[in-house]
Design a protein around this motif. Structure first.
Motif, mmCIF file in Angstrom:
data_model
loop_
_atom_site.group_PDB
_atom_site.id
_atom_site.type_symbol
_atom_site.label_atom_id
_atom_site.label_comp_id
_atom_site.label_asym_id
_atom_site.label_seq_id
_atom_site.Cartn_x
_atom_site.Cartn_y
_atom_site.Cartn_z
ATOM 1 N N LEU A 26 0.839 -1.212 0.000
ATOM 2 C CA LEU A 26 0.000 0.000 0.000
ATOM 3 C C LEU A 26 0.868 1.253 0.000
ATOM 4 C CD1 LEU A 26 -2.663 -1.341 2.498
ATOM 5 C CD2 LEU A 26 -3.179 -0.526 0.192
ATOM 6 N N ALA A 27 1.919 1.249 0.838
ATOM 7 C CA ALA A 27 2.796 2.435 0.923
ATOM 8 C C ALA A 27 3.472 2.690 -0.424
ATOM 9 C CB ALA A 27 3.846 2.231 2.021
ATOM 10 N N ALA A 28 3.855 1.627 -1.122
ATOM 11 C CA ALA A 28 4.551 1.788 -2.407
ATOM 12 C C ALA A 28 3.661 2.491 -3.430
ATOM 13 C CB ALA A 28 4.976 0.420 -2.927
ATOM 14 N N LYS A 29 2.362 2.349 -3.255
ATOM 15 C CA LYS A 29 1.427 2.997 -4.179
ATOM 16 C C LYS A 29 0.882 4.308 -3.604
ATOM 17 C CE LYS A 29 0.227 -0.439 -7.412
ATOM 18 N NZ LYS A 29 1.530 -0.905 -7.672
ATOM 19 N N GLY A 30 1.388 4.704 -2.457
ATOM 20 C CA GLY A 30 0.921 5.960 -1.838
ATOM 21 C C GLY A 30 -0.483 5.854 -1.254
ATOM 22 N N LEU A 31 -0.929 4.635 -0.972
ATOM 23 C CA LEU A 31 -2.296 4.437 -0.459
ATOM 24 C C LEU A 31 -2.249 4.407 1.072
ATOM 25 C CD1 LEU A 31 -3.372 1.717 -3.043
ATOM 26 C CD2 LEU A 31 -3.705 4.200 -3.156
ATOM 27 N N THR A 32 -2.281 5.589 1.665
ATOM 28 C CA THR A 32 -2.052 5.667 3.114
ATOM 29 C C THR A 32 -3.177 6.373 3.872
ATOM 30 O OG1 THR A 32 -0.827 7.726 2.856
ATOM 31 C CG2 THR A 32 0.468 5.681 2.811
ATOM 32 N N ALA A 33 -4.304 6.665 3.203
ATOM 33 C CA ALA A 33 -5.452 7.285 3.897
ATOM 34 C C ALA A 33 -6.023 6.286 4.912
ATOM 35 C CB ALA A 33 -6.516 7.657 2.870
ATOM 36 N N PRO A 34 -6.759 6.799 5.924
ATOM 37 C CA PRO A 34 -7.286 5.886 6.954
ATOM 38 C C PRO A 34 -8.012 4.669 6.408
ATOM 39 C CG PRO A 34 -7.620 8.140 7.651
ATOM 40 C CD PRO A 34 -7.054 8.215 6.241
ATOM 41 N N LYS A 35 -8.735 4.826 5.286
ATOM 42 C CA LYS A 35 -9.534 3.684 4.804
ATOM 43 C C LYS A 35 -8.662 2.473 4.452
ATOM 44 C CE LYS A 35 -9.735 5.481 0.099
ATOM 45 N NZ LYS A 35 -10.602 6.172 -0.861
ATOM 46 N N TYR A 36 -7.400 2.712 4.120
ATOM 47 C CA TYR A 36 -6.547 1.579 3.741
ATOM 48 C C TYR A 36 -6.131 0.724 4.950
ATOM 49 C CZ TYR A 36 -6.676 3.680 -0.801
ATOM 50 O OH TYR A 36 -7.132 4.185 -1.981
ATOM 51 N N HIS A 37 -6.325 1.277 6.130
ATOM 52 C CA HIS A 37 -6.083 0.453 7.333
ATOM 53 C C HIS A 37 -6.907 -0.838 7.251
ATOM 54 C CE1 HIS A 37 -5.494 -0.605 11.551
ATOM 55 N NE2 HIS A 37 -6.801 -0.773 11.639
ATOM 56 N N ASP B 214 -16.978 3.080 7.370
ATOM 57 C CA ASP B 214 -16.767 4.177 8.328
ATOM 58 C C ASP B 214 -15.341 4.722 8.267
ATOM 59 O OD1 ASP B 214 -19.342 4.436 9.795
ATOM 60 O OD2 ASP B 214 -18.967 2.319 10.186
ATOM 61 N N LEU B 215 -14.411 3.899 7.807
ATOM 62 C CA LEU B 215 -13.024 4.375 7.669
ATOM 63 C C LEU B 215 -12.859 5.303 6.466
ATOM 64 C CD1 LEU B 215 -11.501 0.969 8.529
ATOM 65 C CD2 LEU B 215 -10.619 3.073 9.523
ATOM 66 N N ASP B 216 -13.878 5.322 5.616
ATOM 67 C CA ASP B 216 -13.806 6.127 4.392
ATOM 68 C C ASP B 216 -14.600 7.419 4.550
ATOM 69 O OD1 ASP B 216 -13.098 6.805 1.835
ATOM 70 O OD2 ASP B 216 -14.639 5.567 0.871
ATOM 71 N N ARG B 217 -14.717 7.895 5.765
ATOM 72 C CA ARG B 217 -15.391 9.189 5.973
ATOM 73 C C ARG B 217 -14.466 10.302 5.508
ATOM 74 N NH1 ARG B 217 -19.532 8.970 10.943
ATOM 75 N NH2 ARG B 217 -20.100 6.777 10.762
ATOM 76 N N PRO B 218 -15.032 11.503 5.256
ATOM 77 C CA PRO B 218 -14.235 12.583 4.648
ATOM 78 C C PRO B 218 -13.021 12.990 5.485
ATOM 79 C CG PRO B 218 -16.564 13.170 4.799
ATOM 80 C CD PRO B 218 -16.420 11.865 5.488
ATOM 81 N N GLY B 219 -12.004 13.477 4.800
ATOM 82 C CA GLY B 219 -10.796 13.982 5.470
ATOM 83 C C GLY B 219 -10.176 12.904 6.328
ATOM 84 N N MET B 220 -9.809 13.295 7.553
ATOM 85 C CA MET B 220 -9.196 12.313 8.459
ATOM 86 C C MET B 220 -10.225 11.694 9.414
ATOM 87 S SD MET B 220 -6.121 11.948 7.540
ATOM 88 C CE MET B 220 -5.049 11.291 8.822
ATOM 89 N N GLU B 221 -11.528 11.976 9.208
ATOM 90 C CA GLU B 221 -12.571 11.416 10.091
ATOM 91 C C GLU B 221 -12.450 9.904 10.267
ATOM 92 O OE1 GLU B 221 -15.938 12.423 11.647
ATOM 93 O OE2 GLU B 221 -14.420 13.948 12.004
ATOM 94 N N GLY B 222 -12.009 9.263 9.187
ATOM 95 C CA GLY B 222 -11.885 7.803 9.234
ATOM 96 C C GLY B 222 -10.947 7.341 10.334
ATOM 97 N N ALA B 223 -10.033 8.238 10.779
ATOM 98 C CA ALA B 223 -9.082 7.863 11.838
ATOM 99 C C ALA B 223 -9.806 7.459 13.125
ATOM 100 C CB ALA B 223 -8.126 9.020 12.121
ATOM 101 N N LYS B 224 -11.008 7.999 13.326
ATOM 102 C CA LYS B 224 -11.770 7.638 14.528
ATOM 103 C C LYS B 224 -12.107 6.153 14.548
ATOM 104 C CE LYS B 224 -14.129 12.104 15.023
ATOM 105 N NZ LYS B 224 -15.401 12.820 14.862
ATOM 106 N N TYR B 225 -12.111 5.545 13.382
ATOM 107 C CA TYR B 225 -12.569 4.151 13.261
ATOM 108 C C TYR B 225 -11.413 3.187 13.052
ATOM 109 C CZ TYR B 225 -16.893 6.646 13.015
ATOM 110 O OH TYR B 225 -17.935 7.465 13.329
ATOM 111 N N ILE B 226 -10.190 3.680 13.262
ATOM 112 C CA ILE B 226 -9.031 2.779 13.152
ATOM 113 C C ILE B 226 -8.877 1.990 14.451
ATOM 114 C CG2 ILE B 226 -6.495 2.744 13.116
ATOM 115 C CD1 ILE B 226 -6.526 4.732 10.894
ATOM 116 N N CYS B 227 -9.042 0.690 14.319
ATOM 117 C CA CYS B 227 -8.791 -0.220 15.437
ATOM 118 C C CYS B 227 -8.262 -1.506 14.820
ATOM 119 C CB CYS B 227 -10.069 -0.479 16.239
ATOM 120 S SG CYS B 227 -11.387 -1.255 15.284
ATOM 121 N N SER B 228 -7.622 -2.321 15.624
ATOM 122 C CA SER B 228 -7.092 -3.578 15.105
ATOM 123 C C SER B 228 -7.539 -4.737 15.976
ATOM 124 C CB SER B 228 -5.561 -3.548 15.090
ATOM 125 O OG SER B 228 -5.125 -2.586 14.162
#
Ligand code: DUC
Ligand code: ZN
Ligand code: ZN
Length: 484
Positions: free
Chosen positions: A197-208, A274-288
């Motif tokens: 993902l990083a190699a393709k620059g895909l680093t927005a929250p939704k890619y988590h 929910d991780l694909d919400r606008p801007g960085m909103e998706g960060a609220k839904y990052i959990c593992s």
């Protein structure tokens, strides 16, 4: 007998039965359960209400630094208050070992932090550095003190013990009647996805969400179970988030493995959308492990109803949506640098009641088992999790018809958002008690800082779990070698 408190006229629900009746409380314990009880210095009218054992939150991160150094927003005061508002009378947060730290030092650190709790508490240790002195001396000392569970990780470079490390620590746990909890995700699969993902620059929250594949969880759950079976040790799989993972748990459990598992409301209520919400909103839904999809939600509910899981736990991991939490490493950062976790300690039981009991997915008895009784058995809280004479008077009185809309403003934690914002809930804990003391009453906090007590726990209850003997470890089949 002169009771301190009598709860009368309610519908008492336990993991085994539901019946109308009264509860008499004396000196912090349940002294009597009967159709009718007279007296009581205080009489609480529970007419039209459901009376259940207070919740035991078995998975929460409170006053805990993550392995990358982010401190949770909740300490033992705010975290326990929030838990109490959510219908819990006790909880078992994690006490995390940093690399190089002794377990004795970990416990002393968390004892000081937990002294603020308004509800009873214990800890699960998190072991990241299982050196010989930890395995041989420090862990057994912790078990003897009543800290009979600990969590290990199969993922994260700073935490992952490797399969050999897992076998060593599982063996120590088996010998002492302790239970190993595991975060099961395949570390290399996740790291490989991260690199791609990083190699393709895909680093927005939704890619988590896609960086931690379902297969990574399924593979690790299966591996963890086989490791535990080899040494016949009890194992608890935390935060199961996939249908495949749940299927493996069910198959092994019903084949007699000493296996326990939980899932969490976020995997039932939210999806990776929910991780694909606008801007960085998706960060609220990052959990593992990450949020999945609606098909998974249906499958997990099915498994809850079928008995695959002992508990539904919150995995409350409160990191604020600011530079103290999610964005400690910067505001516009790739998803692997965003703090991992979301709050939910107050929402767990109302959500489970509303979506589970009210919507007919589970029975009231299952709700009690999933919220309290099973956790007490699995984690050795022998005086909690049941409404019966002699048990601690840890009780929650629920209004099954109250309607609540979840908002961040109405929470009692130290967070600045709730992932369950706007959710319509039916059912609310109106009165919550811990050892006979009312701690929350109709929205008002009655508890005092520090009134919670440490709970020394018993070994895991393995009744009904015959376990497994690998033939290579069975002297009758391995040329007589004594390897266990
Ligand atoms: N595991 C948890 O149980 N909680 C937060 C993050 C994690 O990896
Ligand atoms: Zn975890
Ligand atoms: Zn957790």
């Amino acid at each position: 007998m002169q009771f301190d408190t009598v709860i009368h006229g309610g519908t008492i629900a336990t993991a085994d039965y539901t019946a109308k009746g009264d509860i008499g409380i004396k000196d912090g314990r349940i002294a009597a359960v009967a159709e009718k009880l007279e007296g009581g210095a205080r009489r609480i009218d529970a007419g039209g209400r459901i009376v259940v054992p207070g919740g035991i939150e078995a998975h929460a991160h409170i006053a805990q630094e993550s392995s990358s150094g982010v401190m949770t927003a909740d300490d033992y005061l705010s975290g326990s208050i929030s838990a109490a508002y959510g219908g819990n009378s006790s909880f078992i947060p994690f006490a995390a070992q940093q690399r190089g730290q002794s377990v004795d030092d970990v416990i002393a650190t968390y004892d000081a932090r937990a002294a603020r709790s308004v509800i009873d508490y214990s800890y699960h240790l998190i072991i990241s550095d299982p050196k010989p002195e930890v395995l041989e001396d420090q862990l057994p000392r912790a078990f003897a003190r009543g800290i009979t569970s600990f969590k290990v990780f199969m993922t994260y470079d700073l935490m992952n013990l490797g399969d050999g490390g897992m076998l060593d620590i599982l063996t120590v746990a088996r010998e002492h009647g302790a239970i190993t909890m595991v975060h099961a995700e395949n570390n290399d699969m996740v790291k490989w996805m991260n690199r791609k993902l990083a190699a393709k620059g895909l680093t927005a929250p939704k890619y988590h969400a896609i960086s931690r594949p379902e297969l990574a969880e399924q593979e690790a759950i299966n591996r963890a179970i086989q490791l535990a079976k080899l040494v016949d040790a009890p194992l608890f799989i935390v935060h199961v988030s996939t249908e495949g993972g749940a299927e493996i748990v069910r198959r092994e459990k019903f084949n007699g493995a000493k296996l326990f598992a939980e899932t969490c409301p976020q995997y039932l209520a939210l999806t990776r959308a929910d991780l694909d919400r606008p801007g960085m909103e998706g960060a609220k839904y990052i959990c593992s492990p990450p949020l999945r999809d609606s098909r998974t939600q249906d499958a997990l509910w099915h498994h809850i109803a079928q008995g695959t899981f002992e508990s539904v736990s919150s995995d409350h991991a409160p990191y604020r949506f600011d530079e103290t939490g999610k964005f400690l490493n910067g505001s516009d950062i790739p998803y692997p640098k965003i703090a991992n976790g979301m709050p939910g300690i107050a929402a767990r039981l109302p959500y489970l009641f509303s979506e589970g009991v009210v919507k007919g997915r589970i029975t009231l008895e299952q709700f009690v088992a999933l919220s309290s009784t099973n956790a007490a058995k699995t984690f050795g809280c022998e005086t909690k999790g049941r409404i019966a004479p002699g048990m601690d008077a840890d009780i929650a009185i629920w209004n099954p018809e109250a309607r609540v809309t979840v908002t961040a403003a109405d929470q009692h934690d130290n967070m600045d958002y709730t992932p369950f914002e706007g959710m319509e809930i039916t059912g609310k804990p109106e009165i919550v008690m811990n050892r006979g003391a009312v701690i929350v009453e109709h929205g008002e906090l009655k508890a005092k800082e520090g009134q919670g007590r440490f709970v020394a726990r018993q070994p895991v209850d393995l009744r009904g779990k015959p376990g497994f003997t690998a033939k290579e470890l069975d002297p009758s089949q391995n040329f007589g070698a004594e390897l266990r």
